[in-house]
Design a protein around this motif. Structure first.
Motif, PDB file in Angstrom:
ATOM      1  N   GLY A 379       0.802  -1.212   0.000  1.00 35.59           N
ATOM      2  CA  GLY A 379       0.000   0.000   0.000  1.00 35.59           C
ATOM      3  C   GLY A 379       0.839   1.268   0.000  1.00 35.59           C
ATOM      4  N   PHE A 380       0.130   2.361   0.076  1.00 38.06           N
ATOM      5  CA  PHE A 380       0.814   3.636   0.224  1.00 38.06           C
ATOM      6  C   PHE A 380       0.024   4.534   1.174  1.00 38.06           C
ATOM      7  N   GLU A 381       0.749   5.470   1.728  1.00 36.56           N
ATOM      8  CA  GLU A 381       0.138   6.364   2.705  1.00 36.56           C
ATOM      9  C   GLU A 381       0.722   7.759   2.519  1.00 36.56           C
ATOM     10  N   THR A 382      -0.113   8.765   2.689  1.00 34.60           N
ATOM     11  CA  THR A 382       0.394  10.142   2.666  1.00 34.60           C
ATOM     12  C   THR A 382      -0.137  10.855   3.901  1.00 34.60           C
ATOM     13  N   GLY A 397      -4.454  12.871   6.330  1.00 40.49           N
ATOM     14  CA  GLY A 397      -3.810  12.026   5.327  1.00 40.49           C
ATOM     15  C   GLY A 397      -4.720  10.918   4.853  1.00 40.49           C
ATOM     16  N   GLY A 398      -4.157  10.049   4.065  1.00 36.30           N
ATOM     17  CA  GLY A 398      -4.926   8.943   3.510  1.00 36.30           C
ATOM     18  C   GLY A 398      -4.057   7.733   3.278  1.00 36.30           C
ATOM     19  N   THR A 399      -4.720   6.584   3.218  1.00 33.32           N
ATOM     20  CA  THR A 399      -4.021   5.306   3.016  1.00 33.32           C
ATOM     21  C   THR A 399      -4.794   4.461   2.031  1.00 33.32           C
ATOM     22  N   TYR A 400      -4.061   3.748   1.197  1.00 33.43           N
ATOM     23  CA  TYR A 400      -4.681   2.712   0.378  1.00 33.43           C
ATOM     24  C   TYR A 400      -3.849   1.452   0.529  1.00 33.43           C
ATOM     25  N   ARG A 445      -8.304  -8.475  -0.269  1.00 31.91           N
ATOM     26  CA  ARG A 445      -9.042  -7.422   0.428  1.00 31.91           C
ATOM     27  C   ARG A 445      -8.360  -6.113   0.113  1.00 31.91           C
ATOM     28  N   GLU A 446      -9.169  -5.077  -0.063  1.00 34.13           N
ATOM     29  CA  GLU A 446      -8.599  -3.731  -0.247  1.00 34.13           C
ATOM     30  C   GLU A 446      -9.238  -2.811   0.771  1.00 34.13           C
ATOM     31  N   PHE A 447      -8.524  -1.820   1.160  1.00 37.12           N
ATOM     32  CA  PHE A 447      -9.189  -0.777   1.923  1.00 37.12           C
ATOM     33  C   PHE A 447      -8.552   0.562   1.600  1.00 37.12           C
ATOM     34  N   SER A 448      -9.344   1.591   1.745  1.00 36.90           N
ATOM     35  CA  SER A 448      -8.803   2.946   1.649  1.00 36.90           C
ATOM     36  C   SER A 448      -9.309   3.711   2.870  1.00 36.90           C
ATOM     37  N   ALA A 449      -8.532   4.668   3.287  1.00 33.02           N
ATOM     38  CA  ALA A 449      -8.869   5.380   4.525  1.00 33.02           C
ATOM     39  C   ALA A 449      -8.429   6.828   4.433  1.00 33.02           C
TER      40      ALA A 449
END
Lengths: 719, 330
Positions: A379-382, A397-400, A445-449
């Motif tokens: 994943g990646f996060e900012t 921020g956000g995460t995927y 499974r995927e998630f975004s936040a």
């Protein structure tokens, strides 16, 4: 013991002479020093500059103010129950690994489980593989997606390269997402400039334990490297087991195949390698852990000789951090975590079992099962941190992330009769049964936040923090988790904290997709567990005396448990509501110069609110008393005593409730007799207390005995 | 989206929670309405103390800046002083013994000493000196006084403008951790004198040179202040001086030795004077005098102009201002 000491000394001497000459490589002058920079007219100018830097360094180490808000920056100002354990404290307490450190944290404790790994109890809440505790290394989560926890691989994380450990009791999902449920443990490792050289450690002790560690770090201009290698090999404490689950089968069939009474194996061999590279704002952080563990008892409660768990895990993350504007900082990260689960279970050794034709014996190797899978998290996060004013800090921020379970396979030398799970069908040899009776399946499974937090110093003595995170998962849906904290310094030296937080625990792939397993079946319709936590805390500091009193109340809904269906199967289900409430008391008196006396006590009452049953195997009372005495410049003595009392068995377990116990430990450090050399001797269970930890109903008939008095001696050389 | 299910216990809990919440709100309103009043008692009017005793805490007597101040302080005060050195590893001071000394006043030299005093002697009068950027200290209580380590920001800016009237933009590297308040104050003072200060905050060693390069593209000069993050090691000092030298951008700074190493103009503090000033504050407090200025600026300064660099860069300078300079490097 003599053999072990000899091995320790041999390893130490070899490593010492191998690397002693490399110290020459790191003592070269840096560019910009004498002769390279602008002209230094005389030695006196150089001396004046040296003196100036001596002052700057001294001032840099003064730690009374960090934040721009002008409020004293310490953990008392944080709207959370945080305990920080420093490198020095870890060293003084003689901690062998991460779980050892937790014995000093109020509200937290660890238990060695019969299957060979640790469980963590945080304020009365404990899950089988720690899936309610988020473990991070340098703020990077290392929980896997199969079990949901991290203790299967990371429980005995080496402590030699740790700078500090931050432990938060309570919910952390508002910032960190899933599984920051009842606690967060963040292990911060040393940076290149912290190490600035080489450190070699070698030790050995009871149970034929041998361990060596090599730590190297250097920063130069805008680059830095930190490398750590740790090797551990121990036979471990072999608990005496009088009867096991095989004993019961022997009694039924009139056979004598159980290995009990006897000692369970408990060996552990571990390789742990980590690397950190830094260049300007870029950072690469990676770790690889490989273990070979023989647990004392199999999952079915039989004394074990041949079962092997060999988890493997690694993570890599590449991050970039930069000030993109005045008061605006950007952070971005891409990452990949990998776990491999490949146990080799000898469930019952050379055992009779019931078949449709009656009792039958398998091969001499007994009943063998080898489920396996691999898991990736990519994943990646900012994250952006913005400080518009001294009194405001905003983080958002956000995460995927994508989770993938693959290569799920199953080998065994028996088949289950699906119509009658108590009946096993023997096979002539171990076969690939992936197609016929795989125990789990490939899954994605995927998630975004998105998350945000606002820290506002309303006045000099009043701080508000508000945060929240929204996660959207592809399988079970979404979850919003808010958090509000208030910290008020009522008068100087007295503060009050109020906290509300919500967290969630994502169902693991084991809980969702387990199949063909008579012990437990998965349920793909599971919802996440949720917890609401309320906390009130008061803290005081008067001179060298500090104290804190914290009350907490947790309400857990949709708790995932194994429930028995009408068809006799056990299936994971969202069921009961749990409640955990209690209080923590912390007291410390600091005599100065490193000598202190401290204690913590936790009262925790966890129960199922529907059935009114207390949570099994969780003590109602626990605590630790610690004393550290700086005897002189060269000697430091540490001792602690931790206790747990008032345990309750699982409902339906007719065994007498387990009695409480107290265990003392001590550690003595001798250093600087020879520059850079340090020797540490630690004794665990100093008073040789006989005590046990409880086992689950239906596993071992008795409880698991814990190690008697044992020791480790270690030498460390730094240059 | 999950929602909280209500039941009796949850309602009770919510009730307790909102009770505490309203308590907090009251606390906020109280704090905001009367920000000047601390909840502890007001400090009584100063009174002369008979046979006073002073506890002197030195962060590390091996640091010359601290030891010079300590020496001057000792020469000036005339009452008993118990001295402790936090940097002395052999010294095994006993907190209980220090507390039982019952000093009437604590003089702290350096940040560590101040932190130590704040922890164990926060009920005493405290005088500090030799701390980087005293503005970052927690709100000073009524019983805290001190001598700033830095000159009033206006003074060096006035010197820069006087000697180099054509320089209108000065770049400053600073850190949030140590000197952000000093940067803000300097910017404010500079603006009043018609000079713009452009700041660039650094958060770690790695960001120093990129921040400097950015400043060099905009500023006419660089002001190098005492910030342990900006100049965390000597090599960074030399790199900064070298980079500015290559760019022919003058460096203004605060230490004599930096002028000899390539800075163009330095305005430095006279360290022994700080010790004497601190001693005067201490004696004033012990004598029951009212101290109007809680934190004084250093009274002594020393100015060096590196005329060699000025000529090498082709800078225009005001010859009439040379009378203000203590030492000129030719």
């Amino acid at each position: 013991m003599m053999r072990t000491m000899k091995a320790v000394i041999q390893i130490f001497i070899v490593l010492f002479f191998t690397f002693i000459n490399t110290s020459q490589l790191f003592s070269q002058p840096w560019p910009g020093q004498q002769g390279d920079g602008p002209a230094s007219e005389s030695e006196s100018v150089e001396t004046e500059i040296d003196k100036e830097f001596q002052w700057l360094k001294e001032e840099a180490e003064a730690t009374f103010v960090i934040t721009a808000s002008r409020v004293k920056e310490d953990i008392r100002k944080s709207a959370a129950s945080i305990t920080v354990i420093t490198e020095k404290q870890i060293r003084q307490m003689g901690a062998r690994h991460l779980m050892d450190v937790l014995r000093t944290v109020p509200g937290m404790s660890s238990y060695f489980y019969s299957e060979g790994f640790y469980r963590i109890d945080s304020r009365g809440l404990m899950k089988a593989t720690g899936q309610d505790i988020l473990i991070m290394v340098n703020s990077h989560p290392v929980n896997d997606s199969f079990f949901g926890g991290a203790t299967w691989t990371y429980d005995t994380l080496t402590v030699d390269n740790i700078r500090r450990i931050e432990v938060i009791r309570g919910p952390g999902s508002a910032m960190y997402g899933a599984n920051a449920f009842s606690g967060v443990i963040n292990v911060i490792t040393k940076e290149p400039e912290d190490i600035d050289g080489v450190q070699i450690t070698a030790g050995g002790g009871s149970y034929d334990t041998r361990q060596c560690n090599f730590l190297f770090g250097k920063a130069r201009d805008e680059m830095g490297i930190a490398f750590n290698f740790n090797y551990l090999d121990t036979d471990g404490y072999e608990p005496y087991i009088g009867q096991d689950s095989q004993t019961a089968a022997d009694n039924i069939f009139g056979t004598h195949t159980s290995l009990a009474p006897g000692k369970g194996k408990n060996s552990n061999k571990k390789y742990d390698v980590s690397l950190m590279l830094k260049y300007k704002g870029f950072k690469f952080d990676g770790r690889y852990i490989r273990r070979e563990r023989i647990p004392p008892v199999t999952p079915l409660g039989s004394l074990n000789e041949k079962s092997v768990n060999d988890p493997l895990g690694y993570y890599m993350n590449l991050s970039y951090e930069h000030d993109i504007w005045e008061n605006v900082r950007f952070f971005g990260k891409i990452y990949r975590n990998h776990h491999r689960y490949t146990p080799d279970f000898s469930l019952y050794p050379n055992s009779p079992m019931m078949t449709p034709e009656g009792p039958a014996f398998l091969s001499e190797d007994g009943i063998i099962a080898k489920p396996s899978n691999k898991n990736n998290r990519t994943g990646f996060e900012t994250q952006v941190t913005y400080q518009p004013r001294e009194t405001h800090t905003i983080v958002f921020g956000g995460t995927y992330e994508k989770m993938k379970q693959y290569d799920v396979r199953y080998f065994a030398n028996f088949l289950y009769d699906m119509d009658n799970p108590d009946i096993l069908i023997p096979l002539s040899s171990v076969r690939d049964l992936t197609e016929e009776q795989n125990m789990n399946r490939n899954a994605d499974r995927e998630f975004s936040a998105v998350f945000g937090q606002w820290l506002w110093d309303i006045t000099d003595n009043f701080r508000l923090s508000i945060g929240g995170r929204y996660d959207d998962y592809s399988d079970f849906g979404d979850s919003f988790n808010p958090r509000v904290g208030l910290v008020w310094e009522i008068i100087k030296g007295l503060d009050m904290k109020l906290l509300y937080g919500r967290a969630f625990r994502a169902p693991s792939f084991h809980e969702l997709y387990s199949q063909n397993n008579p012990a437990i079946w998965g349920n793909s319709d599971l919802d996440p567990e949720t917890i609401d936590t309320y906390e009130v805390s008061f803290g005081t500091v008067v001179g060298g005396f500090s104290s804190r009193l914290t009350g907490f109340w947790n309400i857990i809904e949709d708790s995932i448990r194994a429930a028995k269906l009408d068809d006799g199967r056990f299936v994971f289900q969202n069921s009961d509501e749990l409640r955990s409430r209690g209080a923590e008391v912390e007291l410390k008196y600091d005599f100065g110069r490193g000598t202190y006396l401290a204690m913590n006590y936790t009262y925790q009452d966890a129960e199922n609110t529907d059935t009114k049953e207390r949570s099994p195997s969780i003590p109602k009372h626990k605590g630790t008393v610690m004393a550290n005495i700086r005897l002189s410049d060269h000697f430091n003595l540490y001792t602690d005593f931790y206790f747990k009392d008032d345990f309750k068995r699982q409902s339906g377990d007719d065994r007498e409730d387990m009695s409480g116990f107290g265990v003392a430990n001590a550690s003595l450090i001798a250093k600087d007799f020879f520059k850079g050399l340090e020797i540490r001797g630690s004794v665990y269970n100093l008073l040789d207390k006989d005590y046990t930890l409880s086992t689950s109903k239906g596993s071992l008939p008795g409880d698991l005995s814990m190690p008697e008095r044992n020791f480790i001696v270690e030498m460390r050389y730094s240059f | 989206m999950k929602t909280i299910k209500s039941n009796k216990k949850t309602s009770l809990l919510r009730g307790l929670f909102f009770f505490f919440f309203s308590l907090f709100v009251s606390g906020v309103l109280f704090s905001c309405a009367q920000p000047e009043i601390a909840l502890n008692t007001e400090v009584p009017p100063p009174q002369k103390i008979q046979n006073p005793k002073i506890l002197l805490i030195n962060s590390n007597a091996e640091v010359e800046k601290y030891s010079v101040v300590q020496e001057e302080f000792r020469k000036t005060v005339s009452c008993p002083v118990l001295e402790i050195d936090l940097g002395d590893k052999k010294e095994n001071y006993d907190i209980i013994k220090l507390l039982s000394y019952n000093a009437d006043l604590v003089y702290c030299i350096g940040g560590k000493a101040y932190s130590f005093a704040g922890k164990y002697f926060n009920e005493k009068d405290i005088v500090f000196s030799s701390i980087i950027n005293w503005l970052r200290l927690p709100s000073l209580s009524q019983k805290v006084y001190g001598v700033s380590n830095e000159l009033h920001a206006r003074m060096p800016i006035f010197m820069f403008r006087s000697v180099f009237p054509d320089i209108k933009k000065i770049g400053m590297l600073y850190s949030q951790q140590y000197t952000s308040q000093w940067f803000e104050k300097s910017r404010e003072q500079a603006s009043e004198l018609g000079i713009e200060i452009i700041g660039s905050a650094v958060s770690d060693k790695a960001s120093v040179m990129p921040a400097l390069r950015q400043l060099l593209s905009e500023a006419d000069a660089i002001w190098l202040i005492s910030d342990p993050l900006v100049i965390s090691e000597k090599k960074y000092l030399f790199e900064i001086l070298k980079k500015c030298d290559t760019n022919k951008t003058p460096v203004f700074s605060y230490h004599d030795a930096f002028a000899k190493s390539g800075a163009v103009l330095t305005v430095s503090v006279d360290t022994p004077t700080i010790g004497r000033q601190a001693a005067n504050i201490v004696m004033g407090i012990l004598a029951g005098e009212k101290i109007d200025e809680k934190v004084q600026f250093p009274a002594g300064s020393h100015i060096i102009l590196n005329l060699k660099k000025v000529k090498a860069y082709g800078l225009k300078y005001n010859k009439n201002a040379l009378g203000l300079i203590n030492n000129i490097i030719k």
